[in-house]
Each structure stands twice: as structure tokens, then as C-alpha cells.
Design a protein around this motif. Structure first.
Motif, mmCIF file in Angstrom:
data_model
loop_
_atom_site.group_PDB
_atom_site.id
_atom_site.type_symbol
_atom_site.label_atom_id
_atom_site.label_comp_id
_atom_site.label_asym_id
_atom_site.label_seq_id
_atom_site.Cartn_x
_atom_site.Cartn_y
_atom_site.Cartn_z
ATOM 1 N N SER B 28 26.524 -19.777 104.844
ATOM 2 C CA SER B 28 27.630 -20.694 105.081
ATOM 3 C C SER B 28 28.630 -20.144 106.106
ATOM 4 C CB SER B 28 28.313 -20.981 103.742
ATOM 5 O OG SER B 28 29.542 -21.591 103.922
ATOM 6 N N VAL B 29 28.887 -18.840 106.051
ATOM 7 C CA VAL B 29 29.836 -18.227 106.992
ATOM 8 C C VAL B 29 29.308 -18.337 108.425
ATOM 9 C CG1 VAL B 29 30.883 -16.037 107.732
ATOM 10 C CG2 VAL B 29 30.890 -16.669 105.304
ATOM 11 N N PHE B 30 28.028 -17.992 108.627
ATOM 12 C CA PHE B 30 27.495 -18.049 109.997
ATOM 13 C C PHE B 30 27.297 -19.488 110.463
ATOM 14 C CE2 PHE B 30 26.583 -13.651 108.840
ATOM 15 C CZ PHE B 30 27.239 -13.035 109.899
ATOM 16 N N GLU B 31 26.956 -20.377 109.522
ATOM 17 C CA GLU B 31 26.825 -21.794 109.874
ATOM 18 C C GLU B 31 28.182 -22.358 110.323
ATOM 19 O OE1 GLU B 31 24.242 -23.626 110.355
ATOM 20 O OE2 GLU B 31 25.454 -25.417 110.737
ATOM 21 N N MET B 32 29.220 -22.010 109.596
ATOM 22 C CA MET B 32 30.576 -22.465 109.955
ATOM 23 C C MET B 32 30.972 -21.937 111.336
ATOM 24 S SD MET B 32 33.190 -24.177 108.961
ATOM 25 C CE MET B 32 33.057 -24.378 107.176
ATOM 26 N N MET B 33 30.642 -20.682 111.601
ATOM 27 C CA MET B 33 30.978 -20.104 112.906
ATOM 28 C C MET B 33 30.186 -20.791 114.012
ATOM 29 S SD MET B 33 31.388 -16.076 111.868
ATOM 30 C CE MET B 33 31.882 -15.517 113.487
ATOM 31 N N LYS B 34 28.927 -21.102 113.739
ATOM 32 C CA LYS B 34 28.102 -21.779 114.750
ATOM 33 C C LYS B 34 28.628 -23.183 115.044
ATOM 34 C CE LYS B 34 23.886 -20.604 112.994
ATOM 35 N NZ LYS B 34 22.401 -20.531 112.978
#
Lengths: 102, 92
Positions: B28-34
Motif C-alpha cells: 500500500s505504501v509503494f502503491e500510494m507513492m506510485k
């Protein structure tokens, strides 16, 4: 295209934590601990010169530079620049593709 | 280090989270950043660095193998600027 130059919006660490808490329906404190654990772990690996690869997002590596004599561009004085280590980031394929959807 | 190690780090830090939940959180953290960067927004992580999306204009390049001229299309690139704090941490 052309929009990013005009776009000054940004997300900071605190806003990233808020958005994760909201999306995952978690107390803010837990989202904060998770986000901090992730960046702390990445920094820890960088300290060990370990490569960090997050598939789809990108990879971090460290590069070492030897010392050299540089110059103060204003005064022209010679200055010794000590050896240093810098982090580098290379964007992953999925993220690179997403930047260029339009 | 891979995402699996980050999942382990989150799992260790958070009480009462399963491995699966920790993995979802990391995802979720990397998806949000992407998603954020995909919109062209910057991300500023204090003590770590800034991720900045930059527009590159189209330019003429050359195939180094054949010498043939080709147009490199306009595109967006991502740059990472490490914070002074991170640079200091790596040079103690």
C-alpha cells in the motif's frame, strides 16, 4: 505533458502516513510506524552499502567518490573535498510507465 | 534488500499484525507513492529525500551502434534528491 512543470503539489511524510491510515483503515500511529519502519530499513541497508530493490518502484544503490581538490566558485580558493558516499535511485519499470501514460 | 525484507521490518515493528497484513501495508505504501508520482506530484520524505517528476523535452539522439539519428520523445522522468540528513548519515 507540460503539466509537471506547473504543478507544485507535493506529498510529505506526514501526508503519506495519513493517506495510508485512511486507505488501510488503520490508526494513524500504526501507519506511522509502518512508514517509518520502511524508510528506516532502507537507510539501514544503504549504510551497509546494500542494494535495495523494490520491484515496480525502483532501486537504491550507494556510490563512493574519492576525495579531490575543488574550488570555491566565488573566491577561486582551493578546497579539499573529502571522500563521500551518496545514495542513488533508479526508477522501476512500472513506475516509469505510469509517469508516461498520457 | 527486497520488499520481503521491508515486510519483515514492518512485521517486527508492529504488534498484532500478521505477515500477510504487513505485506499489504508495504504494498500500500509503494502503491500510494506510485499513484502520487504518477499524477506528477512530488514526494518529500523528511530525513530521507525528495522524489521529483520532471518533464523532458523531445530531443535528437543517436543510436550509438549504428550512428543513426533518432528522435527521443518527450517524457517524464523521476529524480531522487537525497536529503542532507541522509547524506550525513552515510558519511559519518
Amino acid at each position: 505533458m507540460g503539466l509537471a512543470a506547473l504543478n507544485t503539489r507535493h506529498m510529505n511524510r506526514s501526508e503519506l502516513i495519513d493517506s495510508i491510515a485512511k486507505r488501510q483503515n488503520l490508526p494513524r500511529r500504526q501507519a506511522e510506524d509502518a512508514v517509518n519502519a520502511i524508510f528506516d530499513a532502507i537507510v539501514g541497508a544503504m549504510k551497509e552499502d546494500e542494494r535495495i530493490e523494490i520491484r515496480g518502484f525502483g532501486s537504491f544503490t550507494t556510490r563512493h567518490y574519492g576525495s579531490y581538490t575543488g574550488r570555491n566558485p566565488r573566491t577561486g580558493d582551493a578546497v579539499d573535498v573529502p571522500e563521500k558516499r551518496l545514495p542513488f535511485f533508479r526508477v522501476g519499470k512500472d513506475l516509469r510507465d505510469r509517469l508516461n501514460l498520457d | 534488500m527486497t520488499k520481503a525484507d521491508l515486510v519483515e521490518a514492518v512485521y517486527t515493528k508492529l504488534d498484532g499484525f500478521s505477515k500477510k497484513e504487513s505485506a499489504e501495508l508495504v504494498e500500500s505504501v509503494f502503491e500510494m507513492m506510485k499513484e502520487t508520482l504518477g499524477r506528477g506530484d512530488k514526494i518529500k520524505i523528511s530525513g530521507f529525500g525528495n522524489f521529483v517528476v520532471r518533464d523532458k523535452k523531445a530531443r535528437i539522439g543517436r543510436n550509438p551502434q549504428t550512428g543513426e539519428e533518432i528522435t527521443i520523445s518527450a517524457r517524464r522522468v523521476l529524480t531522487f534528491k537525497p536529503s542532507q540528513v541522509l547524506k550525513n548519515v552515510l558519511n559519518v
